[in-house]
Design an enzyme around this catalytic site. Structure first.
Site, PDB file in Angstrom:
ATOM      1  N   LYS A 232     -13.564  34.476 -14.391  1.00 48.94           N
ATOM      2  CA  LYS A 232     -14.867  33.801 -13.898  1.00 48.94           C
ATOM      3  C   LYS A 232     -15.950  35.159 -13.662  1.00 48.94           C
ATOM      4  O   LYS A 232     -15.579  35.879 -12.662  1.00 48.94           O
ATOM      5  CB  LYS A 232     -14.526  33.130 -12.620  1.00 48.94           C
ATOM      6  CG  LYS A 232     -15.577  32.095 -12.058  1.00 48.94           C
ATOM      7  CD  LYS A 232     -17.185  32.672 -11.902  1.00 48.94           C
ATOM      8  CE  LYS A 232     -17.110  33.154 -10.415  1.00 48.94           C
ATOM      9  NZ  LYS A 232     -18.554  33.880 -10.355  1.00 48.94           N
TER      10      LYS A 232
ATOM     11  N   GLU B 274      -9.154  44.033  -5.250  1.00 50.30           N
ATOM     12  CA  GLU B 274      -9.833  45.369  -5.482  1.00 50.30           C
ATOM     13  C   GLU B 274     -11.236  45.052  -4.649  1.00 50.30           C
ATOM     14  O   GLU B 274     -11.963  44.611  -5.355  1.00 50.30           O
ATOM     15  CB  GLU B 274      -9.866  45.708  -6.759  1.00 50.30           C
ATOM     16  CG  GLU B 274     -10.153  47.295  -6.997  1.00 50.30           C
ATOM     17  CD  GLU B 274     -11.266  47.856  -7.071  1.00 50.30           C
ATOM     18  OE1 GLU B 274     -12.092  48.135  -6.117  1.00 50.30           O
ATOM     19  OE2 GLU B 274     -11.851  47.648  -8.254  1.00 50.30           O
TER      20      GLU B 274
ATOM     21  N   CYS C 206     -17.353  50.453  -6.196  1.00 45.09           N
ATOM     22  CA  CYS C 206     -16.691  50.162  -4.848  1.00 45.09           C
ATOM     23  C   CYS C 206     -16.050  51.475  -4.350  1.00 45.09           C
ATOM     24  O   CYS C 206     -16.161  51.786  -3.046  1.00 45.09           O
ATOM     25  CB  CYS C 206     -15.483  49.185  -5.022  1.00 45.09           C
ATOM     26  SG  CYS C 206     -14.763  49.375  -6.652  1.00 45.09           S
TER      27      CYS C 206
ATOM     28  N   GLU D  25     -20.552  49.001   3.969  1.00 41.22           N
ATOM     29  CA  GLU D  25     -20.771  49.256   2.714  1.00 41.22           C
ATOM     30  C   GLU D  25     -22.120  48.969   2.245  1.00 41.22           C
ATOM     31  O   GLU D  25     -22.423  47.695   2.354  1.00 41.22           O
ATOM     32  CB  GLU D  25     -19.908  48.569   1.735  1.00 41.22           C
ATOM     33  CG  GLU D  25     -19.777  48.874   0.442  1.00 41.22           C
ATOM     34  CD  GLU D  25     -18.641  48.195  -0.469  1.00 41.22           C
ATOM     35  OE1 GLU D  25     -18.458  47.055  -0.262  1.00 41.22           O
ATOM     36  OE2 GLU D  25     -18.039  48.667  -1.323  1.00 41.22           O
TER      37      GLU D  25
HETATM   38  P1  ADP Z   1     -20.574  41.116  -4.654  1.00 43.84           P
HETATM   39  O1  ADP Z   1     -21.104  41.422  -3.182  1.00 43.84           O
HETATM   40  O2  ADP Z   1     -20.111  42.620  -5.368  1.00 43.84           O
HETATM   41  O3  ADP Z   1     -21.457  40.185  -5.352  1.00 43.84           O
HETATM   42  P2  ADP Z   1     -18.675  39.310  -4.352  1.00 43.84           P
HETATM   43  O4  ADP Z   1     -17.453  39.251  -3.755  1.00 43.84           O
HETATM   44  O5  ADP Z   1     -19.802  38.411  -3.477  1.00 43.84           O
HETATM   45  O6  ADP Z   1     -19.138  40.545  -4.441  1.00 43.84           O
HETATM   46  O7  ADP Z   1     -18.688  38.622  -5.808  1.00 43.84           O
HETATM   47  C1  ADP Z   1     -17.534  39.162  -6.594  1.00 43.84           C
HETATM   48  C2  ADP Z   1     -17.039  37.954  -7.448  1.00 43.84           C
HETATM   49  O8  ADP Z   1     -16.520  37.010  -6.571  1.00 43.84           O
HETATM   50  C3  ADP Z   1     -18.360  37.278  -8.241  1.00 43.84           C
HETATM   51  O9  ADP Z   1     -17.479  36.775  -9.537  1.00 43.84           O
HETATM   52  C4  ADP Z   1     -18.544  36.134  -7.182  1.00 43.84           C
HETATM   53  O10 ADP Z   1     -18.806  34.944  -8.083  1.00 43.84           O
HETATM   54  C5  ADP Z   1     -17.092  35.919  -6.813  1.00 43.84           C
HETATM   55  N1  ADP Z   1     -17.152  35.122  -5.430  1.00 43.84           N
HETATM   56  C6  ADP Z   1     -18.023  34.853  -4.402  1.00 43.84           C
HETATM   57  N2  ADP Z   1     -17.850  33.996  -3.557  1.00 43.84           N
HETATM   58  C7  ADP Z   1     -16.473  33.662  -3.866  1.00 43.84           C
HETATM   59  C8  ADP Z   1     -15.715  32.525  -3.226  1.00 43.84           C
HETATM   60  N3  ADP Z   1     -15.955  32.342  -1.903  1.00 43.84           N
HETATM   61  N4  ADP Z   1     -14.443  32.171  -3.918  1.00 43.84           N
HETATM   62  C9  ADP Z   1     -14.257  33.065  -5.043  1.00 43.84           C
HETATM   63  N5  ADP Z   1     -15.028  33.777  -5.826  1.00 43.84           N
HETATM   64  C10 ADP Z   1     -16.251  34.026  -5.036  1.00 43.84           C
END
Ligand code: ADP
Length: 495
Positions: free
Chosen positions: A187, A262, A296, A397
């Site tokens: 994903k 991570e 990160c 962060e």
């Molecule tokens: P960033 O702030 O770096 O965008 P996120 O943690 O929001 O970090 O996003 C990293 C990945 O996690 C992306 O692929 C995002 O679509 C996915 N993501 C965000 N929210 C969720 C969730 N509730 N469950 C699973 N995956 C998620």
């Protein structure tokens, strides 16, 4: 599409999901736009995967795992991964350009990633044939037993990745998963789905059977969450923010799937007065400004020994000012845009907070709006001096090109203050004193300690977090372990 954004993968058609070896529409028929953050221009419409599509992809991955893929020999998987690496290499320049278009990192960075990205695939191709169990002499149990362990793939892996290095993040999860015989539903982040989709297509060309690698772009709260809670997924490999990491852990509880995380960081980068200044100035600057700080493990808390504090922070600020900011397609550009408008708001919000908290900007500090830069999401390298430990810009962060510079006077103090964060991902130490370097390497609670360098990475070295930066390791032998289960086999031999 402008001439500037022309790319062989961008053919004007909707980019579809990749499930069971086929490009398919999303069940809902919905799409979302993938936007170039340097210009605000839409690059492609992408099929928006949701829970139903995740179901289809997980079923395909399960069938593939229980089908012929589960019976492939390690050497076959090795050959497939090597062929995949060769194909990625053949198209590497285009991959680099696609990452640059989709998430903004300059070509000078995405191109530079070549050896590491390909190295990851080839390293794990190499390790595919090294997975083996042990024969075990029982320590106290009587009777005659022949006891041994088998190492088996965990099964269907849900790989959820962020947008800050789409190509490497994808390969870092695909390599060990396929090497061990797992199957994957990848994903990508909604901000940067293009490279992962293209990788999925190339994997098929390389001989990865249908269903072994499925790619389902979509939003985190829908597609990502569906993958994290899916009962048919055996393991989630996640890279992203700690807040989402917590949600993933909660979502995983339903079937107690294995999770590796991570997550983010607020990494200390510690400069002693005895450091080699010619190395430490650019080193400390790029520790925080590379990829516009969207890494990160970026070294964003810059601890500088008091007696060189003023001089050093000014030199880092000066270095930051000389970096060329702009559209990453220009090979001379060193700092590209932030990935999205949302990220721009977040970072400029922190710039305002820093000023309110009383930090002193030595460089940058404001969004760039002049000329073409105004159409994109550009923030210049920023250095805040007079930062105190309790300030939000020293604790949270930011994920932008922002250094919070803090003075310190002695080694025990800087260890204590450096560790006073909920995170523990990266850390840097700049000194010519080897004793000091080892002391710090032992005392810093973080997954990586870089001495007289920063962000050195190699496929053979493990990378990951302490504390709220997550658990599990990517890279090295350790990474393979994340995708393996151990089975204990007991055979009574005295009957
Ligand atoms: P960033 O702030 O770096 O965008 P996120 O943690 O929001 O970090 O996003 C990293 C990945 O996690 C992306 O692929 C995002 O679509 C996915 N993501 C965000 N929210 C969720 C969730 N509730 N469950 C699973 N995956 C998620």
């Amino acid at each position: 599409m402008t001439a500037e954004t022309r790319h062989s993968f961008l053919d004007g058609k909707i980019k579809r999901l990749l499930i069971d070896g086929r490009r398919v529409e999303s069940a809902s028929g919905k799409t979302f736009a993938s936007v170039n953050p340097a210009t605000g221009e839409t690059l492609a419409q992408v099929a928006e995967g949701d829970a139903e599509d995740i179901d289809r992809a997980v079923e395909a991955a399960r069938r593939a795992f229980e089908g012929p893929w589960g019976r492939t020999k390690p050497a076959e998987r090795q050959m497939i991964l090597l062929r995949f690496a060769d194909l990625v290499e053949k198209h590497f320049e285009e991959f680099a350009a696609l990452d640059t278009l989709d998430m903004g990192a300059p070509l000078s960075r995405t191109r530079n990633n070549r050896r590491r990205a390909l190295g990851m695939l080839r390293y794990y191709a190499g390790l595919a044939t090294t997975v083996e169990g042990r024969t075990v002499e029982n320590s106290l149990l009587g009777g005659d037993f022949f006891s041994y362990t088998l190492r088996e793939p965990v099964g269907v892996v849900g790989a959820i990745i962020p947008w800050n290095a789409p190509l490497s993040s994808s390969l870092w999860k695909i390599g060990p998963a396929l090497a061990t015989g797992c199957t994957v539903v990848l994903k990508p982040a909604e901000e940067a789905p293009l490279t992962p989709l293209w990788l999925g297509e190339l994997a098929l060309e390389a001989g990865v059977p249908p269903g072994v690698l499925n790619v389902v772009p979509g939003y985190g709260e829908t597609a990502g969450a569906a993958l994290a809670r899916h009962p048919g997924v055996d393991k989630v490999a996640f890279t992203g923010s700690h807040i989402t990491g917590q949600k993933i852990v909660e979502a995983s509880a339903g079937n107690l799937k294995r999770v590796s995380l991570e997550l983010g960081g607020k990494s200390p980068d510690i400069v002693f007065a005895d450091a080699d200044m010619e190395a430490a100035v650019p080193g400390a600057a790029m520790a925080a400004f590379s990829n516009s700080g969207q890494i990160c493990s970026a070294g964003t808390r810059l601890f500088v020994e008091q007696k060189i504090y003023e001089q050093f922070t000014h030199r880092v600020a000066e270095y930051g000012r000389t970096l060329r900011v702009g559209n990453g397609l220009d090979p001379e550009v060193q700092v590209g845009p932030l990935v999205s408008e949302q990220q721009l708001e977040r970072v400029t919000g922190y710039l305002a907070i820093g000023r309110q908290e009383g930090a002193r900007p030595l460089a940058g500090g404001e969004r760039l709006t002049e000329g073409a830069l105004g159409r994109g999401y550009f923030v210049p390298p920023t250095v805040f001096a007079d930062v105190r430990d309790e300030m939000r810009i020293a604790q949270e962060e930011i994920f932008g090109p922002v250094i919070s510079a803090i003075p310190f006077t002695d080694i025990d103090e800087v260890v204590r203050r450096g560790n006073a964060t909920m995170f523990g991902l990266g850390s840097g130490v700049w000194t010519r004193d080897v004793g000091k370097a080892h002391r710090l390497a032992k005392s810093i609670r973080a997954g990586s300690v870089w001495v007289n360098c920063y962000q050195a990475m190699d496929p053979a070295m493990p990378f990951g977090g302490y504390k709220m930066s997550g658990y599990g390791r990517e890279g090295g032998q350790e990474h393979l372990e994340e995708y393996l289960n151990t089975k204990a086999v007991w055979i009574r031999t005295d009957l």
